[in-house]
Design a protein around this motif. Structure first.
Motif, short mmCIF file in Angstrom:
data_model
loop_
_atom_site.label_atom_id
_atom_site.label_comp_id
_atom_site.label_asym_id
_atom_site.label_seq_id
_atom_site.Cartn_x
_atom_site.Cartn_y
_atom_site.Cartn_z
N GLU A 660 -14.77 -6.47 -8.01
CA GLU A 660 -16.61 -6.02 -8.09
C GLU A 660 -17.18 -7.31 -8.74
N TYR A 661 -16.90 -7.86 -9.76
CA TYR A 661 -17.42 -8.73 -11.27
C TYR A 661 -16.82 -10.34 -10.78
N GLY A 662 -16.11 -10.48 -9.82
CA GLY A 662 -15.54 -12.17 -9.67
C GLY A 662 -14.04 -12.40 -9.60
N VAL A 663 -13.28 -11.08 -10.74
CA VAL A 663 -11.96 -11.94 -11.31
C VAL A 663 -11.44 -10.89 -10.10
N GLY A 664 -11.35 -11.71 -9.31
CA GLY A 664 -10.36 -11.03 -7.95
C GLY A 664 -9.71 -11.58 -7.45
N VAL A 665 -8.56 -11.78 -7.12
CA VAL A 665 -7.54 -12.59 -6.87
C VAL A 665 -7.86 -14.13 -6.33
N GLY A 666 -7.26 -15.01 -7.64
CA GLY A 666 -7.72 -16.39 -7.52
C GLY A 666 -8.90 -16.77 -8.15
N ALA A 667 -9.15 -15.62 -9.05
CA ALA A 667 -10.81 -15.99 -10.37
C ALA A 667 -9.42 -16.66 -11.42
N GLN A 668 -10.51 -18.25 -11.17
CA GLN A 668 -10.20 -18.69 -13.39
C GLN A 668 -10.73 -19.35 -14.21
N ALA A 669 -10.76 -18.75 -15.27
CA ALA A 669 -11.69 -19.47 -15.64
C ALA A 669 -11.01 -20.81 -16.62
N THR A 670 -11.31 -21.38 -16.94
CA THR A 670 -11.09 -23.00 -17.70
C THR A 670 -12.17 -23.41 -18.72
N VAL A 671 -11.42 -23.09 -20.30
CA VAL A 671 -11.75 -23.81 -21.22
C VAL A 671 -11.54 -25.23 -21.87
N ARG A 672 -12.26 -25.47 -22.28
CA ARG A 672 -11.91 -26.78 -22.22
C ARG A 672 -13.18 -26.92 -23.78
N GLY A 673 -13.05 -26.86 -24.76
CA GLY A 673 -13.53 -26.53 -26.11
C GLY A 673 -14.92 -25.20 -26.38
N SER A 674 -15.93 -25.95 -26.18
CA SER A 674 -16.87 -25.16 -25.90
C SER A 674 -17.52 -24.74 -24.61
N ARG A 675 -16.90 -25.65 -23.52
CA ARG A 675 -16.92 -25.78 -22.75
C ARG A 675 -16.58 -24.87 -21.69
N VAL A 676 -16.88 -23.72 -20.54
CA VAL A 676 -16.33 -23.22 -19.58
C VAL A 676 -16.67 -22.89 -18.65
N THR A 677 -15.99 -23.25 -17.59
CA THR A 677 -15.99 -23.64 -16.18
C THR A 677 -15.02 -22.12 -15.42
N ILE A 678 -15.81 -21.72 -14.42
CA ILE A 678 -15.60 -20.45 -13.79
C ILE A 678 -15.36 -20.44 -12.15
N SER A 679 -13.66 -20.65 -11.62
CA SER A 679 -14.04 -19.70 -9.97
C SER A 679 -13.80 -18.83 -9.85
N GLU A 680 -14.87 -17.94 -9.20
CA GLU A 680 -14.75 -16.33 -9.28
C GLU A 680 -14.79 -16.36 -7.51
N SER A 681 -13.37 -15.51 -7.67
CA SER A 681 -13.10 -14.41 -6.54
C SER A 681 -13.57 -13.32 -6.32
N THR A 682 -13.23 -12.35 -5.11
CA THR A 682 -14.21 -10.90 -5.10
C THR A 682 -12.74 -10.20 -4.38
N THR A 683 -11.97 -11.19 -3.78
CA THR A 683 -10.82 -10.94 -2.97
C THR A 683 -9.75 -10.17 -3.87
N VAL A 684 -9.06 -8.82 -3.11
CA VAL A 684 -7.95 -7.86 -3.49
C VAL A 684 -7.05 -8.53 -3.03
N PRO A 685 -5.68 -8.00 -3.62
CA PRO A 685 -4.36 -8.03 -3.07
C PRO A 685 -4.49 -7.21 -1.27
N ALA A 686 -4.08 -7.64 -0.64
CA ALA A 686 -4.10 -6.80 0.76
C ALA A 686 -3.26 -5.53 0.59
N SER A 687 -3.23 -4.95 -0.70
CA SER A 687 -2.33 -3.72 -0.55
C SER A 687 -3.66 -3.04 -1.10
N CYS A 688 -4.51 -2.89 -1.72
CA CYS A 688 -5.56 -2.30 -1.90
C CYS A 688 -6.80 -2.72 -1.20
N ALA A 689 -6.34 -3.61 0.23
CA ALA A 689 -7.60 -4.16 0.63
C ALA A 689 -7.98 -2.17 1.00
#
Length: 689
Positions: A660-689
């Motif tokens: 619901e808030y973008g932490v679905g299947v494939g969502a990923q945060a990358t932390v490099r020092g103080s910098r954060v980049t986020i790739s979000e996803s609203t996808t749920v597994p097929a079993s929960c669709a």
């Protein structure tokens, strides 16, 4: 000594055994599995149990550390889980490869390491290198004004070239601001990193008049329950100093981090002081109310989290662990009405076996000062530094700061010109500390400073610590700042409102106490919670605890006196998502986690599942979560716990809330020092669709 970035490896197969072997000790199984994954014999056998195997929800858990040549390998760990058949089903680890020949020797000793750490953290302080004791690889030094005696542990440190070197972990804990640091010093005497294990919580203050909540007498747990088998009280008790197995609550208005006068003896176990909310929190019986309320809340939280899985072997806070594993001698030192600050609270979490410390402060009213210009009066707040204003205040002509940049009036640089003598100087908020602005105005001859807020929020008490700043300061809103700038050259007065508006006491706000205690939970169960992402999750998870406890989507409304609470938005229908959590301000970047927690509470209750089950799922998930986690690691830890304990019928509720808030299947945060980049996803597994 460039150190290796030890990333965590997560070994799991949806609750299925990682390999068939199940005979032998739990440590032996972990070692055998590590060896099967390509780690050599030296690496596998260097893993040792940190404590006994314990069970929760039918799953066995074991915490381990890595040792080489008798030295703990810095920042390495392993968390293992075993099913009912004794098979290894989950392993979170960051075990380092052991080089031939072992760690490279150090060229400096423990005293040198202490000097280096103290010099880096406290430039104006000297280290007291008188040794006071030793245990194993750890040397204790003279207390020297710290809250606890500094310690230095010799450790093995993985290096970026695949080797290891002897280094030192220096632990210092300050008295005044409750800052607990672990500083890694290389064998050459260089400071590699300092990890702050104190969670400082700052809140945007929008307070109004205090809410009046009727007091009621509530019975303690008695004896015989699993969480507090000998009850809450232990030893002699006083109205302002209450001791027990889980917490020691006391008044600490004198800024010395020690109990104030204990008050009157309480011999019958009844702490019955009655609050008078028409008076200041520090008057009459109100300090007694603060201590008894803080002691009560700490114990309620202890018992609630104990039932959820934060027990002795998980590293909870108890003086006596009753033979149930873990290390005792660490009840929460809960300091009520702490004199070290206002509008704040904090919680420092040392390692298992040493008391954590919770500091609870009083909160200022929304408006404490005024700026008077002719017949107009403008709301203002004060500062923790500089001269204290009274009801008469200080009068002077208004001047606008000019720091010579031509574009700003923030007073962050030396003020240009000679027009400031004896004047009240208006400067914009932002770009540097408040004390820097005030000092520049003071050096230019200004009699006082008026800081104009730089956004649409209300003014708040200006923090900072610089004893050389002697001029008074107040803050006004952005709009009022614009009006006052336009009145440049006119006479104005800055003053305190008299009588002083009523403050509020965080000790009677369960949201704040739950939140602070939550930092202890995550630091003990997950490990390091520092850094931009893990720090944000620590704030968000602490909010989640208060949301679940009080079933309210806002946090800290009483303390700040505002129905919205201390966050930017209410957690119900929260408008932001994971991708927005990159501001670098941990309270803001933890809000999406709070929103996920609120969504989980609503989903569980809609499904007819009691909130105690949700709390247990969240706490159990920490057994499967690596140190310095991201949002998706927290999610996967909860799911792993459900897989292994037979609760996977709730997995889709977890997936739905996170997605619901973008932490679905494939969502990923990358932390490099103080910098954060986020790739979000609203996808749920097929079993929960």
């Amino acid at each position: 000594m460039p150190t290796a970035n030890q990333s965590s490896e997560i070994h799991r197969q949806g609750g299925k055994p990682l390999f068939a072997k199940s005979d032998g000790s739990a440590v032996g199984l972990v070692r055998a599995y590590l060896k099967s994954q390509g780690l050599g014999r030296e690496t596998a056998t260097s893993v040792q149990a940190s404590g006994a195997l314990w069970k929760t929800r039918g799953v066995g858990h074991l915490r381990m550390s890595q040792y080489v040549d008798g030295l703990r390998v810095h920042d390495t760990y392993a968390k293992a889980a075993f099913n009912a058949s004794g098979k290894l089903v989950d392993l979170v680890e960051n075990i380092a490869a052991v080089p031939q020949g072992g760690p490279k020797a150090a060229s400096v000793d423990s005293a040198d390491a202490l000097r280096a750490a103290v010099s880096a953290l406290y430039p104006n302080r000297s280290a007291d290198t008188r040794e006071t004791g030793s245990a194993g690889n750890t040397t204790s030094f003279a207390k020297g004004g710290f809250h606890a005696a500094p310690t230095v542990e010799r450790v093995a440190v993985p290096t970026s070239d695949g080797g290891m070197a002897v280094g030192y972990v220096v632990t210092t804990w300050t008295t005044d601001d409750n800052e607990l640091y672990e500083t890694l010093v290389s064998g050459d005497g260089d400071v590699v990193e300092s990890v702050l294990r104190t969670a400082e919580d700052g809140y945007n203050v929008f307070p109004v008049d205090p809410d009046t909540t009727p007091q009621q007498m509530v019975a303690g747990p008695g004896t015989g329950n699993a969480a507090s088998p000998q009850g809450w009280l232990a030893g002699g008790q006083y109205s302002r100093d209450i001791n027990g197995n889980n917490a020691h609550a006391y008044l600490d208005t004198v800024e010395d981090n020690a109990p104030d006068a204990p008050g009157t003896p309480v011999t019958n176990g009844n702490f019955s002081a009655v609050a008078d909310l028409t008076k200041q929190p520090d008057t009459g019986a109100n300090p007694d109310v603060a201590v008894q309320n803080l002691f009560y809340l700490n114990n309620v939280i202890h018992d609630t989290l104990y039932a959820a899985g934060f027990d002795e072997v998980a590293g909870n806070f108890q003086q006596n662990n009753f033979g149930n594993g873990g290390r005792g001698s660490d009840p929460v030192a809960a300091e009520a009405q702490d004199g070290g600050g206002t509008d704040n609270a904090n919680f420092a979490t040392p390692r298992d076996g040493q008391d954590p410390r919770m500091q609870m402060y009083l909160w200022n009213a929304p408006v404490t000062h005024r700026v008077v210009l002719g017949t107009a009066e403008y709301d203002a707040t004060g500062a923790t530094w500089g001269k204290t204003l009274d009801g008469t205040g200080m009068t002077g002509f208004l001047e606008v700061a000019n720091d010579g940049t031509g574009t700003t009036s923030d007073a962050c640089e030396t003020l240009a010109g000679s027009t400031y003598a004896g004047k009240l100087v208006i400067a914009d908020r932002g770009a540097c500390n408040f004390t820097v602005k005030a000092k520049n105005v003071q050096v230019a001859g200004g009699a006082g400073i008026i800081v104009a807020n730089n956004d649409g929020t209300a003014p708040f008490t200006m923090g900072g610590d610089d004893t050389t700043v002697t001029i008074p300061g107040v803050m006004v809103s952005q709009a009022d700042g614009t009006t006052l700038k336009a009145a440049k050259g006119q006479s104005a007065t800055i003053k305190l409102i008299t009588p002083k508006p009523l403050m509020r006491d965080g000790d009677v706000d369960s949201d704040i106490v739950w939140h602070e205690y939550g930092h202890g939970l995550t630091w003990r169960m997950i490990g390091r919670m520092d850094g931009p992402m893990a720090g944000a999750i620590g704030e968000g998870m602490s909010d989640v605890l208060s949301l679940i406890a009080n079933e309210d989507d806002r946090v800290g409304e009483y303390s700040v006196g505002d129905g919205l609470g201390i966050r930017r938005y209410a957690y119900d229908d929260y408008p932001l998502s994971y991708a927005d959590m990159t501001s670098g301000e941990v309270h803001n970047d933890g809000e999406a986690y709070g929103a996920i927690g609120w969504q989980l509470l609503e989903s569980y209750e809609a499904a007819g599942i009691d909130k105690s089950v949700l709390l247990g799922d969240l706490v159990d998930g920490m057994n499967y979560t690596p140190a310095k986690p991201t949002y998706e690691m927290m999610r996967d830890g909860i799911l792993a716990g459900l897989d292994n304990s037979g609760g996977n019928a709730r997995a889709c509720l977890v997936w739905d809330a996170f997605a619901e808030y973008g932490v679905g299947v494939g969502a990923q945060a990358t932390v490099r020092g103080s910098r954060v980049t986020i790739s979000e996803s609203t996808t749920v597994p097929a079993s929960c669709a």
